[in-house]
Design a protein around this motif. Structure first.
Motif, PDB file in Angstrom:
ATOM      1  N   VAL A 157       0.549  -1.328  -0.014  1.00 39.20           N
ATOM      2  CA  VAL A 157      -0.189   0.274   0.102  1.00 39.20           C
ATOM      3  C   VAL A 157       1.040   0.904  -0.856  1.00 39.20           C
ATOM      4  O   VAL A 157       1.868   1.277   0.617  1.00 39.20           O
ATOM      5  CB  VAL A 157      -0.979   0.093   1.277  1.00 39.20           C
ATOM      6  N   PHE A 158       0.738   1.800  -0.575  1.00 43.85           N
ATOM      7  CA  PHE A 158       0.893   3.902  -0.669  1.00 43.85           C
ATOM      8  C   PHE A 158       0.214   4.458  -0.132  1.00 43.85           C
ATOM      9  O   PHE A 158      -0.676   4.763  -0.182  1.00 43.85           O
ATOM     10  CB  PHE A 158       1.823   4.084  -2.132  1.00 43.85           C
ATOM     11  N   LEU A 159       1.161   5.782   1.071  1.00 50.49           N
ATOM     12  CA  LEU A 159       1.162   6.747   2.124  1.00 50.49           C
ATOM     13  C   LEU A 159       1.410   7.857   1.757  1.00 50.49           C
ATOM     14  O   LEU A 159       2.148   7.601   0.899  1.00 50.49           O
ATOM     15  CB  LEU A 159       1.166   6.018   3.746  1.00 50.49           C
ATOM     16  N   ARG A 160       0.796   8.434   1.959  1.00 52.66           N
ATOM     17  CA  ARG A 160       0.844  10.298   1.042  1.00 52.66           C
ATOM     18  C   ARG A 160       1.104  10.445   2.993  1.00 52.66           C
ATOM     19  O   ARG A 160       1.107  10.837   3.812  1.00 52.66           O
ATOM     20  CB  ARG A 160      -0.141  10.838   0.816  1.00 52.66           C
ATOM     21  N   GLN A 161       2.897  11.394   2.058  1.00 53.14           N
ATOM     22  CA  GLN A 161       3.530  11.426   3.515  1.00 53.14           C
ATOM     23  C   GLN A 161       3.750  13.193   3.589  1.00 53.14           C
ATOM     24  O   GLN A 161       4.426  13.822   2.686  1.00 53.14           O
ATOM     25  CB  GLN A 161       4.792  11.116   2.905  1.00 53.14           C
ATOM     26  N   GLU A 162       2.472  13.442   3.715  1.00 50.26           N
ATOM     27  CA  GLU A 162       2.655  15.015   3.551  1.00 50.26           C
ATOM     28  C   GLU A 162       3.521  16.240   4.489  1.00 50.26           C
ATOM     29  O   GLU A 162       2.740  16.199   5.928  1.00 50.26           O
ATOM     30  CB  GLU A 162       0.821  16.175   3.430  1.00 50.26           C
ATOM     31  N   THR A 163       5.021  16.875   4.115  1.00 45.89           N
ATOM     32  CA  THR A 163       6.102  17.340   5.041  1.00 45.89           C
ATOM     33  C   THR A 163       5.279  18.923   5.809  1.00 45.89           C
ATOM     34  O   THR A 163       5.388  18.896   4.178  1.00 45.89           O
ATOM     35  CB  THR A 163       6.843  16.761   4.603  1.00 45.89           C
ATOM     36  N   PRO A 164       4.923  19.541   5.890  1.00 41.27           N
ATOM     37  CA  PRO A 164       5.072  20.832   5.996  1.00 41.27           C
ATOM     38  C   PRO A 164       5.873  21.911   5.126  1.00 41.27           C
ATOM     39  O   PRO A 164       7.147  21.302   5.477  1.00 41.27           O
ATOM     40  CB  PRO A 164       5.144  21.516   7.843  1.00 41.27           C
ATOM     41  N   GLY A 165       5.804  22.860   4.519  1.00 42.39           N
ATOM     42  CA  GLY A 165       6.852  23.310   3.960  1.00 42.39           C
ATOM     43  C   GLY A 165       6.854  22.756   2.811  1.00 42.39           C
ATOM     44  O   GLY A 165       8.089  23.150   1.742  1.00 42.39           O
ATOM     45  N   CYS A 166       7.127  21.529   1.999  1.00 43.14           N
ATOM     46  CA  CYS A 166       7.031  20.911   1.258  1.00 43.14           C
ATOM     47  C   CYS A 166       6.424  21.494  -0.008  1.00 43.14           C
ATOM     48  O   CYS A 166       4.879  21.600  -0.571  1.00 43.14           O
ATOM     49  CB  CYS A 166       6.529  18.874   1.118  1.00 43.14           C
ATOM     50  N   LEU A 167       6.480  21.686  -0.859  1.00 44.61           N
ATOM     51  CA  LEU A 167       6.036  22.562  -2.116  1.00 44.61           C
ATOM     52  C   LEU A 167       5.791  21.839  -3.399  1.00 44.61           C
ATOM     53  O   LEU A 167       4.965  22.384  -4.824  1.00 44.61           O
ATOM     54  CB  LEU A 167       6.968  24.282  -2.427  1.00 44.61           C
ATOM     55  N   GLY A 168       6.305  20.384  -3.619  1.00 46.05           N
ATOM     56  CA  GLY A 168       6.123  19.871  -4.155  1.00 46.05           C
ATOM     57  C   GLY A 168       4.612  19.079  -4.393  1.00 46.05           C
ATOM     58  O   GLY A 168       4.569  18.859  -6.035  1.00 46.05           O
TER      59      GLY A 168
END
Ligand code: SF4
Ligand code: SF4
Length: 244
Positions: free
Chosen positions: A127-138
């Protein structure tokens, strides 16, 4: 098995779900993420990094890796040794100095991949999960793709294949819960999965195949090709630590 550091969090992607992401040198956040992170070095990550650095395994282990026990499984695990300032030693103003050989955790970001053996010996389940890091503009970039396209774009296939092979050891049915290895077992673990220069003489020693149940052709192939030697190390460890 989780290929990224830290706790597995984030929203699970549905099969085929698309997302926007691109990591580009021109972004204001460029390079800011290569610090203050636990950066696991799985066995194939280490092999690639060592080849890139063109250093003996023992030197890479001493200079660039830290050993710890996985909090969930108790298996020894390696991570990149950060500088005293908490920065990855491979980051430069121009970006990652080992980019073609960067480890799984850096390739798969902004996703995390969790994988386990498939039922009945079938293909592994992932399974894949989103890793949303603060400050990442990607996440704000126009490129739209799904997990499979990201895996292709990041050249993850050989990494995932090698990581999947390790499942037969890391998620062996005979090993339940957190069981620490003693010093001798830890030494064998590090040799067979990371310090292949130390494992090779054992694999090449007379009677190795007979003693541990490997066909001569398999041992010969392993001695000729380092990735096969790593697979042999996985199976050898499964035998000596867990009975096969
Ligand atoms: S876009 Fe995200 S992953 Fe890329 S450099 Fe910026 S913070 Fe790091
Ligand atoms: S290996 Fe490269 S991409 Fe990964 S954290 Fe270090 S500098 Fe960044």
């Amino acid at each position: 098995m989780i290929e990224t550091g830290g706790e597995l969090g984030g929203r699970r992607l549905a099969p085929g779900e698309r997302f926007h992401f691109a990591c580009l040198p021109g972004l204001a956040c460029f390079n800011t993420c290569c610090r203050d992170k636990r950066l696991p070095l799985l066995p194939y990550d280490f092999l690639r990094l060592r080849r890139c650095l063109e250093l003996p395994a023992a030197q890479v282990l001493a200079q660039h890796a830290e050993l710890e026990a996985d909090p969930v499984s108790g298996w020894p695990t390696l991570r990149i040794k950060l500088t005293d300032e908490g920065v990855c030693p491979f980051v430069t103003p121009q970006g990652c100095s080992v980019y073609p050989h960067r480890p799984t955790c850096c390739r798969v970001y902004p996703l995390a991949r969790a994988v386990r053996p498939g039922p009945g010996g079938g293909p592994p389940q992932e399974v894949f999960l989103r890793q949303e890091t603060p400050g990442c503009l990607g996440w704000d970039q126009p490129q739209e793709l799904d997990a499979a396209a990201w895996v292709r774009q990041q050249g993850l296939a050989p990494y995932q294949a090698a990581n999947n092979y390790c499942l037969r050891l890391f998620m062996h049915p005979a090993r339940q819960g957190q069981v620490s290895l003693d010093d001798r077992q830890t030494h064998a673990f590090i040799s067979a999965l990371y310090n292949l220069e130390a494992f090779r003489p054992l694999a090449a020693s007379p009677g190795f195949g007979e003693r541990f149940g490997f066909e001569p052709e398999r041992v010969e192939l392993a001695l000729a090709e380092e990735q096969e030697l790593l697979k042999l190390g996985v199976d050898w460890l499964a035998g000596v630590l867990l009975g096969g």
